[in-house]
Design a protein around this motif. Structure first.
Motif, short mmCIF file in Angstrom:
data_model
loop_
_atom_site.label_atom_id
_atom_site.label_comp_id
_atom_site.label_asym_id
_atom_site.label_seq_id
_atom_site.Cartn_x
_atom_site.Cartn_y
_atom_site.Cartn_z
N GLY A 262 105.01 49.95 -39.91
CA GLY A 262 103.93 50.85 -39.52
C GLY A 262 104.30 51.89 -38.49
O GLY A 262 103.44 52.62 -38.00
N GLY A 263 105.59 51.99 -38.14
CA GLY A 263 106.03 52.97 -37.17
C GLY A 263 106.03 54.38 -37.74
O GLY A 263 105.78 54.61 -38.91
N GLY A 264 106.36 55.34 -36.88
CA GLY A 264 106.43 56.74 -37.28
C GLY A 264 105.88 57.63 -36.20
O GLY A 264 104.73 57.47 -35.78
N ASP A 265 106.68 58.56 -35.70
CA ASP A 265 106.22 59.52 -34.70
C ASP A 265 105.26 60.53 -35.34
O ASP A 265 105.54 61.07 -36.41
CB ASP A 265 107.40 60.29 -34.10
CG ASP A 265 108.23 59.44 -33.16
OD1 ASP A 265 107.85 58.29 -32.89
OD2 ASP A 265 109.28 59.93 -32.70
N LEU A 266 104.17 60.82 -34.65
CA LEU A 266 103.20 61.78 -35.15
C LEU A 266 103.75 63.20 -34.94
O LEU A 266 103.96 63.63 -33.81
CB LEU A 266 101.86 61.62 -34.44
CG LEU A 266 100.71 62.48 -34.94
CD1 LEU A 266 100.44 62.25 -36.41
CD2 LEU A 266 99.46 62.19 -34.12
N LEU A 267 103.99 63.91 -36.04
CA LEU A 267 104.55 65.26 -35.99
C LEU A 267 103.47 66.32 -36.00
O LEU A 267 103.53 67.30 -35.26
CB LEU A 267 105.50 65.47 -37.17
CG LEU A 267 106.15 66.85 -37.27
CD1 LEU A 267 107.19 67.03 -36.17
CD2 LEU A 267 106.80 67.03 -38.65
N LEU A 268 102.46 66.14 -36.87
CA LEU A 268 101.41 67.15 -37.00
C LEU A 268 100.12 66.48 -37.46
O LEU A 268 100.12 65.71 -38.42
CB LEU A 268 101.83 68.21 -38.03
CG LEU A 268 100.87 69.39 -38.22
CD1 LEU A 268 100.74 70.20 -36.92
CD2 LEU A 268 101.37 70.29 -39.35
N ALA A 269 99.04 66.78 -36.75
CA ALA A 269 97.71 66.26 -37.10
C ALA A 269 96.71 67.40 -37.12
O ALA A 269 97.02 68.52 -36.69
CB ALA A 269 97.28 65.19 -36.10
N GLY A 270 95.52 67.12 -37.60
CA GLY A 270 94.49 68.13 -37.67
C GLY A 270 94.08 68.63 -36.30
O GLY A 270 94.08 67.88 -35.30
#
Length: 322
Positions: A262-270
């Motif tokens: 479930g990892g993962g750096d947030l790169l772009l969100a709304g």
């Protein structure tokens, strides 16, 4: 009354430590301003050898846009005049999804998905063209498929060459993102290829899809769309990223958390009018990396539109959007 005032003061102090929506918004840049035909979904973009830019997408018979400068985009019809007959095995309308455009050995390769909503009775196909232009594609049939008995979903292809081999990432829900080796001659899956597991979420419905893998420095970077697309202004899509020294993983985020957990750096969100960015791909143009994606325009009834942002890389090798 003192207790009430003290509780209110403590609550205010806690809230002051939390990022507000407005504060979070400013961390995400707006997409590059573009004009012309902006409506798109799941874009793949390339700067063709003839000097034009092309964007293929979900919609139509793989919808096409052309541009001379990457800013003004014009409708260019479809990749195909009509759906190849085998597509109807996977949906009644011959509707293709989420194409991926790449170039190798003097040929453009267009991978795409055929499926139906909520089913993993799905397939990935491939077509080739010498120019990459709409209307010039020759279809070569199935690359890889999945059935309802499988624990993966064969849609959303993303192709990369690595260590002298050709690989295809794919996947949507159904335990997440997978990868198989392709035969570089045919562009199709190697018979009996191992299905590697790259990323997933801890709980059903495993809402991660649309993988795209790129090489930068000594790492491979896996970009993927998390949460829910296709709901206009109610979409919750966002783009996350992890990296690995091996194309087949394991991929981890900047904290070391595996993408398989479930990892993962947030790169772009709304943010602001730009809702639910996702369906992303990466292309290189004039020595710079660009992130292409769709977002839902809150100021235009949630219409899906083309987003383009330059990717830059931090000193420790992580991508950021500009």
């Amino acid at each position: 009354m003192k207790r009430i005032r003290l509780a209110a003061t403590l609550a205010a102090a806690v809230l002051a430590l939390l990022p507000t929506t407005a504060q979070a918004d400013v961390t995400y840049p707006d997409p590059r301003p573009i004009t012309g035909q902006q409506i798109i979904h799941d874009p793949t973009v390339s700067h063709l050898k003839n000097g034009q830019y092309v964007a293929y997408s979900t919609g139509g018979v793989i919808g096409a846009r052309l541009s001379k400068d990457g800013r003004q985009w014009d409708d260019a019809g479809n990749a195909f005049a009509e759906p190849p007959s085998w597509w109807y095995e996977y949906n009644d309308t011959g509707d293709p999804w989420a194409p991926d455009l790449s170039y190798r050995d003097g040929t453009y390769w267009l991978y795409y998905s055929v499926s139906s909503w909520g089913s993993n009775h799905s397939a990935i196909g491939v077509a080739t063209s010498r120019s990459g232009l709409p209307g010039t594609w020759t279809d070569h049939g199935k690359v890889f498929s999945s059935e309802k008995t499988d624990t993966w979903n064969a849609i959303d292809p993303g192709v990369i060459r690595a260590d002298g081999k050709l690989w295809m990432a794919f996947g949507s829900y159904w335990t997440g993102i997978r990868m198989v080796e392709l035969d570089p001659e045919t562009g199709k899956a190697v018979p009996g290829a191992t299905v590697h597991h790259l990323a997933t979420r801890p709980d059903a419905p495993y809402a991660v899809e649309g993988p795209y893998v790129v090489r930068h420095g000594r790492y491979y970077y896996l970009f993927a769309s998390y949460d829910t697309c296709c709901s206009g202004v109610n979409s919750t899509y966002r783009i996350r990223v992890g990296r690995s020294t091996s194309v087949t993983g394991p991929y981890v985020d900047s904290t070391g958390k595996p993408l398989l957990e479930g990892g993962g750096d947030l790169l772009l969100a709304g943010h602001g009018r730009y809702i639910g960015p996702g369906g992303q791909s990466v292309f290189r143009d004039k020595g710079r990396d660009w992130l292409a994606y769709h977002y839902y325009d809150a100021e235009d009834n949630g219409t899906p539109k083309l987003g383009l942002n330059e990717l830059s890389w931090t000193k420790d090798g992580w991508p950021t959007v500009r």
